[in-house]
Scaffold this active site. Structure first.
Site, PDB file in Angstrom:
ATOM      1  N   ASP A   9       8.184   3.588   1.312  1.00 42.85           N
ATOM      2  CA  ASP A   9       7.851   2.296   1.425  1.00 42.85           C
ATOM      3  C   ASP A   9       6.377   2.668   2.073  1.00 42.85           C
ATOM      4  O   ASP A   9       6.160   3.332   2.950  1.00 42.85           O
ATOM      5  CB  ASP A   9       8.780   1.676   2.450  1.00 42.85           C
ATOM      6  CG  ASP A   9       8.025   0.202   2.876  1.00 42.85           C
ATOM      7  OD1 ASP A   9       7.547   0.375   3.771  1.00 42.85           O
ATOM      8  OD2 ASP A   9       8.262  -0.792   2.185  1.00 42.85           O
ATOM      9  N   ASP A 105       5.467  -2.008  -3.375  1.00 42.07           N
ATOM     10  CA  ASP A 105       5.089  -0.991  -2.436  1.00 42.07           C
ATOM     11  C   ASP A 105       6.360  -0.299  -2.049  1.00 42.07           C
ATOM     12  O   ASP A 105       6.384   0.370  -1.012  1.00 42.07           O
ATOM     13  CB  ASP A 105       4.802  -1.823  -1.187  1.00 42.07           C
ATOM     14  CG  ASP A 105       5.823  -2.709  -0.741  1.00 42.07           C
ATOM     15  OD1 ASP A 105       6.910  -2.932  -1.457  1.00 42.07           O
ATOM     16  OD2 ASP A 105       5.658  -3.334   0.218  1.00 42.07           O
ATOM     17  N   GLU A 106       7.317   0.049  -2.963  1.00 46.77           N
ATOM     18  CA  GLU A 106       8.391   0.945  -2.682  1.00 46.77           C
ATOM     19  C   GLU A 106       8.915   1.840  -3.997  1.00 46.77           C
ATOM     20  O   GLU A 106       8.808   1.111  -5.060  1.00 46.77           O
ATOM     21  CB  GLU A 106       9.801   0.147  -2.266  1.00 46.77           C
ATOM     22  CG  GLU A 106       9.629  -0.617  -0.833  1.00 46.77           C
ATOM     23  CD  GLU A 106      10.883  -1.539  -0.548  1.00 46.77           C
ATOM     24  OE1 GLU A 106      11.525  -0.961   0.278  1.00 46.77           O
ATOM     25  OE2 GLU A 106      10.937  -2.483  -1.103  1.00 46.77           O
TER      26      GLU A 106
END
Length: 410
Positions: A9, A105-106
Site C-alpha cells: 500500500d 494505491d494497493e
C-alpha cells in the site's frame, strides 16, 4: 507449501505524489480534495503532516480546515496517479510474475516462490522492495504479509501502517493474540450496516465472530456470513490473479453532486448522464449487462439516508436510453424524496454483446447505429462532443465531468 502474499500500500498516495511535484510543500500539511472551490468537497488523501493535525480521508474540506487552518488543498490529477500506479505495478514484476492491482494505491504480489531471489525472509524481501519503490517513485510503501490475500490486506491495514518499518506479518496461528482482540469492524468486509447487525448479536470483536457457530452465521446472512467467519480465521483460497481486473463483473459510475438535489427534474438529468456513460463504457468493452442498479445517498434532518436497488432486464442492455428507463423506474420506486447528494448507476451480470436477439418491433437496430455514431464522435472530439439537451439544464453535470477522469480533474 504455505503461500506468501504481500499487500503493498502506498501511504497517502495522491498527496505524496503531489508533494513530489511541489517541492515547497514538503513540510506543509497537504491534502488532495475532490473540489477545492467548495468547502463541502471531500478529502481524498492527506499527507502524514496533515494527518498529525487530525485531517482525515472522506471528511469535508470545511471540517479539515477547522482542524488545520494552514491546510494546502490541491485538486486531484487522476491521470497522473493512474500513470504512476501502472509504473509501480510494472516495477514489481521484477520480483514476482503474479501482481494484481487491488486499487490505484494497493497491489497484491504472490511472493511464495520468488522472495528468496531477493532476501532470506519475506520480511527482508518486503523491506528491500519498499526501499526500491521509495527510491524509484518517491512513495512510501507499507507491506502486509500473510498466507492469504485477506490476511495480507488486514496485516497492512491494521498493523503495518503502525509499525516503524511499515511491514507486518499476520500469521494464522497467532490470530488469537493479534487480530481477534480488534473491534469486529476491523475484519475485511464488515461495513457499518453489518457491524450493527453483528453487535446486536453480541459480536463486538473479531474473536467473537471467529468463535460464533458458522452454521448460525450462514443461516442469518447466507454465504456472506460464512465468508466473514472464514475471514476471521484468515481463510481465503483466492489466488493472486494478474488478469482479475481485465475481466469486469460490473460497469458503473458514481457522482457526488455539487449541492443537494431535491427535485426529480434535477435528479433525472444526472441519472440520464450516468446511464449514458455506463452504456458507452459497456459498448467500448464489448459487453452488455442483464442487471441495472441505481443508488442514492443523502440526508434529511441530520439523518443519513441511502438505498441501492437493482432489477433484472428482459435481455442484456448497453444502450443508455434503456439503462436510464430501468434506473429511473427503480429510483422512483424507492426514493422517499430526501435531498440527494450522491447518485450511482451500474450494469451487472455482464456478457459479450457479440450476438444480439433481433426484434422486428423495436428500435434496437436504429439505436445501435446511433450509438456507434455518437461513440465515434466522442472518441474523436471528446466526451462533450455530443450531449443530451437536458445536460444544459442547471442540474446537468456532463460538461464538468468531461474534464475529469473517474470524477476528478485530470
Amino acid at each position: 507449501m504455505a503461500r506468501i502474499i504481500f499487500l503493498i500500500d502506498m501511504q497517502s498516495f495522491y498527496a505524496n505524489v503531489e508533494k513530489l511535484y511541489y517541492s515547497n510543500l514538503q513540510h506543509k500539511p497537504t491534502a488532495v480534495a475532490g473540489d477545492p472551490s467548495i468547502r463541502s468537497g471531500i478529502i481524498l488523501a492527506a499527507c502524514p503532516v496533515a494527518k498529525r493535525e487530525g485531517v482525515k480521508t472522506a471528511e469535508t474540506i470545511g471540517e479539515a480546515q477547522q482542524k488545520c487552518p494552514g491546510l494546502v488543498i490541491i485538486p486531484p490529477r487522476m491521470e497522473l496517479y493512474l500513470k504512476i500506479s501502472v509504473q509501480i505495478a510494472t516495477a514489481l514484476e521484477a520480483y514476482s510474475d503474479k501482481i494484481e492491482p487491488y486499487s490505484v494505491d494497493e497491489l497484491f504480489a504472490d511472493m511464495t516462490h520468488t522472495y528468496k531471489h531477493t532476501a532470506s525472509t519475506p520480511e527482508q524481501a518486503a523491506l528491500f522492495i519498499n526501499r526500491h519503490l521509495l527510491r524509484a517513485f518517491g512513495v512510501y510503501p507499507r507491506t502486509g504479509i500473510g498466507a492469504t490475500k485477506v490476511l495480507a490486506k488486514m496485516a497492512c491495514d491494521h498493523f503495518a501502517k503502525k509499525s516503524a518499518d511499515g511491514i507486518f506479518t499476520l500469521r494464522q496461528d497467532q490470530l488469537a493474540s493479534t487480530l481477534w482482540p480488534l473491534p469486529v469492524n476491523h475484519l475485511f468486509g464488515v461495513g457499518r450496516r453489518m457491524e450493527k447487525h453483528l453487535q446486536q448479536m453480541g459480536i463486538r470483536k473479531a474473536g467473537h465472530l471467529a468463535a460464533y457457530p458458522v452454521e448460525e452465521l450462514r443461516h442469518r446472512f447466507g454465504l456472506n456470513g460464512e465468508l466473514l467467519w472464514q475471514t476471521a480465521h484468515g481463510i481465503d483460497p483466492s489466488p493472486v490473479s494478474p488478469g482479475t481486473h481485465t475481466r469486469r463483473k460490473a460497469i458503473g459510475h458514481h457522482m457526488t453532486l455539487p449541492r443537494d438535489y431535491s427535485s426529480w427534474e434535477d435528479i433525472s438529468v444526472v441519472l440520464r448522464e450516468l446511464s449514458e456513460e455506463v452504456g458507452r463504457r459497456a459498448r467500448t468493452e464489448g459487453c452488455a449487462g442483464w442487471t441495472v442498479t441505481v443508488g442514492a445517498e443523502g440526508h434529511d434532518n441530520g439523518n443519513s439516508l441511502h438505498f441501492h436497488r437493482q432489477a433484472a432486464q428482459a435481455e442484456p442492455v448497453n444502450d443508455g436510453k434503456a439503462i436510464y428507463r430501468a434506473a429511473a423506474f427503480l429510483f422512483h420506486k424507492h426514493w422517499t424524496h430526501f435531498p440527494v447528494r450522491g447518485l450511482s448507476v451500474s450494469l451487472q451480470q455482464l456478457e459479450s454483446n457479440q450476438f444480439v436477439q433481433l426484434d422486428l418491433f423495436s428500435e434496437k437496430e436504429h439505436r445501435e447505429d446511433l450509438n456507434k455514431t455518437i461513440d465515434a464522435l466522442k472518441d474523436r472530439y471528446g466526451p462533450a462532443a455530443v450531449l443530451q439537451a437536458s445536460s444544459l439544464l442547471p442540474g446537468g453535470q456532463a460538461l464538468a465531468r468531461a474534464e475529469k477522469i473517474g470524477g476528478h480533474y485530470k
